[in-house]
Design a protein around this motif. Structure first.
Motif, PDB file in Angstrom:
ATOM      1  N   TYR A 111       0.836  -1.198   0.000  1.00 16.68           N
ATOM      2  CA  TYR A 111       0.000   0.000   0.000  1.00 16.68           C
ATOM      3  C   TYR A 111       0.873   1.252   0.000  1.00 16.68           C
ATOM      4  O   TYR A 111       0.694   2.139  -0.845  1.00 16.68           O
ATOM      5  N   TYR A 112       1.802   1.330   0.937  1.00 23.07           N
ATOM      6  CA  TYR A 112       2.615   2.538   1.065  1.00 23.07           C
ATOM      7  C   TYR A 112       3.548   2.731  -0.134  1.00 23.07           C
ATOM      8  O   TYR A 112       3.782   3.861  -0.559  1.00 23.07           O
ATOM      9  N   GLU A 113       4.067   1.657  -0.697  1.00 18.91           N
ATOM     10  CA  GLU A 113       4.883   1.793  -1.905  1.00 18.91           C
ATOM     11  C   GLU A 113       4.031   2.313  -3.062  1.00 18.91           C
ATOM     12  O   GLU A 113       4.499   3.124  -3.862  1.00 18.91           O
ATOM     13  N   GLY A 114       2.799   1.841  -3.163  1.00 23.32           N
ATOM     14  CA  GLY A 114       1.906   2.345  -4.202  1.00 23.32           C
ATOM     15  C   GLY A 114       1.625   3.827  -4.048  1.00 23.32           C
ATOM     16  O   GLY A 114       1.655   4.592  -5.019  1.00 23.32           O
ATOM     17  N   GLU A 115       1.368   4.244  -2.817  1.00 21.43           N
ATOM     18  CA  GLU A 115       1.104   5.661  -2.554  1.00 21.43           C
ATOM     19  C   GLU A 115       2.340   6.504  -2.818  1.00 21.43           C
ATOM     20  O   GLU A 115       2.253   7.591  -3.388  1.00 21.43           O
ATOM     21  N   LEU A 116       3.510   6.005  -2.419  1.00 26.27           N
ATOM     22  CA  LEU A 116       4.760   6.722  -2.684  1.00 26.27           C
ATOM     23  C   LEU A 116       5.001   6.817  -4.190  1.00 26.27           C
ATOM     24  O   LEU A 116       5.403   7.868  -4.698  1.00 26.27           O
ATOM     25  N   GLY A 117       4.746   5.727  -4.901  1.00 25.54           N
ATOM     26  CA  GLY A 117       4.896   5.752  -6.355  1.00 25.54           C
ATOM     27  C   GLY A 117       4.007   6.805  -7.006  1.00 25.54           C
ATOM     28  O   GLY A 117       4.436   7.522  -7.916  1.00 25.54           O
ATOM     29  N   LYS A 118       2.764   6.926  -6.529  1.00 21.19           N
ATOM     30  CA  LYS A 118       1.858   7.951  -7.063  1.00 21.19           C
ATOM     31  C   LYS A 118       2.408   9.346  -6.799  1.00 21.19           C
ATOM     32  O   LYS A 118       2.372  10.220  -7.670  1.00 21.19           O
ATOM     33  N   ALA A 119       2.901   9.568  -5.567  1.00 22.79           N
ATOM     34  CA  ALA A 119       3.448  10.878  -5.210  1.00 22.79           C
ATOM     35  C   ALA A 119       4.676  11.199  -6.052  1.00 22.79           C
ATOM     36  O   ALA A 119       4.830  12.326  -6.549  1.00 22.79           O
ATOM     37  N   LEU A 120       5.556  10.222  -6.228  1.00 26.56           N
ATOM     38  CA  LEU A 120       6.762  10.448  -7.032  1.00 26.56           C
ATOM     39  C   LEU A 120       6.413  10.689  -8.496  1.00 26.56           C
ATOM     40  O   LEU A 120       7.064  11.484  -9.178  1.00 26.56           O
ATOM     41  N   LYS A 121       5.374  10.028  -8.975  1.00 18.20           N
ATOM     42  CA  LYS A 121       4.946  10.235 -10.359  1.00 18.20           C
ATOM     43  C   LYS A 121       4.483  11.675 -10.554  1.00 18.20           C
ATOM     44  O   LYS A 121       4.744  12.283 -11.598  1.00 18.20           O
ATOM     45  N   GLU A 122       3.798  12.219  -9.539  1.00 23.73           N
ATOM     46  CA  GLU A 122       3.367  13.611  -9.624  1.00 23.73           C
ATOM     47  C   GLU A 122       4.568  14.554  -9.593  1.00 23.73           C
ATOM     48  O   GLU A 122       4.541  15.604 -10.219  1.00 23.73           O
ATOM     49  N   ILE A 123       5.627  14.158  -8.890  1.00 23.07           N
ATOM     50  CA  ILE A 123       6.817  15.002  -8.786  1.00 23.07           C
ATOM     51  C   ILE A 123       7.649  14.945 -10.057  1.00 23.07           C
ATOM     52  O   ILE A 123       8.028  15.962 -10.622  1.00 23.07           O
ATOM     53  N   ASN A 124       7.973  13.740 -10.519  1.00 24.95           N
ATOM     54  CA  ASN A 124       8.915  13.632 -11.630  1.00 24.95           C
ATOM     55  C   ASN A 124       8.417  12.835 -12.829  1.00 24.95           C
ATOM     56  O   ASN A 124       9.166  12.587 -13.763  1.00 24.95           O
ATOM     57  N   GLY A 125       7.174  12.382 -12.792  1.00 24.87           N
ATOM     58  CA  GLY A 125       6.597  11.700 -13.929  1.00 24.87           C
ATOM     59  C   GLY A 125       6.979  10.231 -14.083  1.00 24.87           C
ATOM     60  O   GLY A 125       6.495   9.567 -14.978  1.00 24.87           O
ATOM     61  N   THR A 126       7.825   9.700 -13.192  1.00 30.08           N
ATOM     62  CA  THR A 126       8.265   8.312 -13.354  1.00 30.08           C
ATOM     63  C   THR A 126       7.745   7.380 -12.276  1.00 30.08           C
ATOM     64  O   THR A 126       7.699   6.180 -12.471  1.00 30.08           O
ATOM     65  N   GLY A 127       7.396   7.911 -11.126  1.00 29.04           N
ATOM     66  CA  GLY A 127       6.979   7.049 -10.020  1.00 29.04           C
ATOM     67  C   GLY A 127       8.161   6.449  -9.285  1.00 29.04           C
ATOM     68  O   GLY A 127       8.006   5.541  -8.485  1.00 29.04           O
ATOM     69  N   ARG A 128       9.349   6.950  -9.574  1.00 32.61           N
ATOM     70  CA  ARG A 128      10.575   6.479  -8.908  1.00 32.61           C
ATOM     71  C   ARG A 128      11.370   7.673  -8.419  1.00 32.61           C
ATOM     72  O   ARG A 128      11.252   8.769  -8.942  1.00 32.61           O
ATOM     73  N   GLY A 129      12.221   7.414  -7.418  1.00 38.21           N
ATOM     74  CA  GLY A 129      13.112   8.451  -6.923  1.00 38.21           C
ATOM     75  C   GLY A 129      14.231   8.712  -7.917  1.00 38.21           C
ATOM     76  O   GLY A 129      14.293   8.113  -8.980  1.00 38.21           O
ATOM     77  N   GLY A 130      15.141   9.595  -7.548  1.00 41.39           N
ATOM     78  CA  GLY A 130      16.219   9.970  -8.454  1.00 41.39           C
ATOM     79  C   GLY A 130      17.303   8.920  -8.603  1.00 41.39           C
ATOM     80  O   GLY A 130      18.008   8.877  -9.592  1.00 41.39           O
ATOM     81  N   SER A 131      17.462   8.033  -7.637  1.00 40.30           N
ATOM     82  CA  SER A 131      18.521   7.029  -7.670  1.00 40.30           C
ATOM     83  C   SER A 131      17.921   5.677  -8.011  1.00 40.30           C
ATOM     84  O   SER A 131      16.788   5.376  -7.675  1.00 40.30           O
ATOM     85  N   LYS A 132      18.686   4.814  -8.641  1.00 36.86           N
ATOM     86  CA  LYS A 132      18.193   3.486  -8.992  1.00 36.86           C
ATOM     87  C   LYS A 132      18.814   2.417  -8.112  1.00 36.86           C
ATOM     88  O   LYS A 132      19.033   1.306  -8.555  1.00 36.86           O
TER      89      LYS A 132
END
Length: 144
Positions: A111-132
Motif C-alpha cells: 500500500y505505502y509503496e503504491g502511494e509513494l509511487g503515485k506521489a513520485l509520479k506527480e513530482i517527476n513523472g516516473t513514479g521512482r526516486g532519483g537514484s536506482k
C-alpha cells in the motif's frame, strides 16, 4: 463486541488510522471527501446517504480486524512472542503465525509503496526516486 478496559484508545489508534488509509479511502475513491467530510456543496443523493451510513461500520470492522491480527504479539530482543499463560510467561510464536504477520506487513508495504509511487509520479513523472539503488528491507525476510 466489548473490549477490556485494559485496552486503551492509544493501542487501537494505529489500526484505526491504517484502516482509514488502506481500506476505507481506497474503497470510497473520489467520494471519500463527499461522504466523510464537512457538508457537501450539493445535497447527498439517497444512494450517497445509504453509502455514508455504511462507512463507519466498514471502517470499524477493518480497524478491529487489523487490531486483532497483532493484539497480544510482542516484538522483543528475544524475538516475536505471545503470552503463554496467565502467570505472565511468554513463548515464541509459531512459524505459521510469523508468516501471517509478515503477510500483514507485506500488505502494508504494498500500500505505502503504491502511494509513494503515485506521489513520485506527480513530482517527476516516473513514479521512482532519483537514484536506482536496489531496495532492501522487510522483503528479504518474507516467508517461503
Amino acid at each position: 463486541m466489548q473490549l477490556s478496559p485494559n485496552i486503551s484508545l492509544a493501542q487501537l489508534q494505529n489500526s484505526i488510522d491504517d484502516a482509514l488509509k488502506m481500506d476505507v479511502r481506497p474503497l470510497l475513491g473520489d467520494l471519500h471527501d463527499r461522504l466523510t467530510g464537512a457538508a457537501p456543496a450539493t445535497p447527498l443523493t439517497a444512494q450517497e446517504v445509504k453509502a455514508q451510513e455504511l462507512v463507519t461500520p466498514v471502517w470499524v470492522c477493518h480497524a478491529f480486524q487489523r487490531f486483532l491480527e497483532w493484539h497480544g504479539v510482542t516484538v522483543a530482543a528475544a524475538g516475536i512472542t505471545q503470552p503463554k499463560d496467565e502467570k505472565g510467561a511468554y513463548e515464541h510464536i509459531s512459524e505459521a503465525r510469523r508468516a501471517q504477520l509478515l503477510r500483514s506487513v507485506g500488505g502494508n508495504i504494498a500500500y505505502y509503496e503504491g502511494e509513494l509511487g503515485k506521489a513520485l509520479k506527480e513530482i517527476n513523472g516516473t513514479g521512482r526516486g532519483g537514484s536506482k539503488r536496489s531496495r532492501i528491507g522487510l522483503r528479504v525476510i518474507r516467508p517461503r
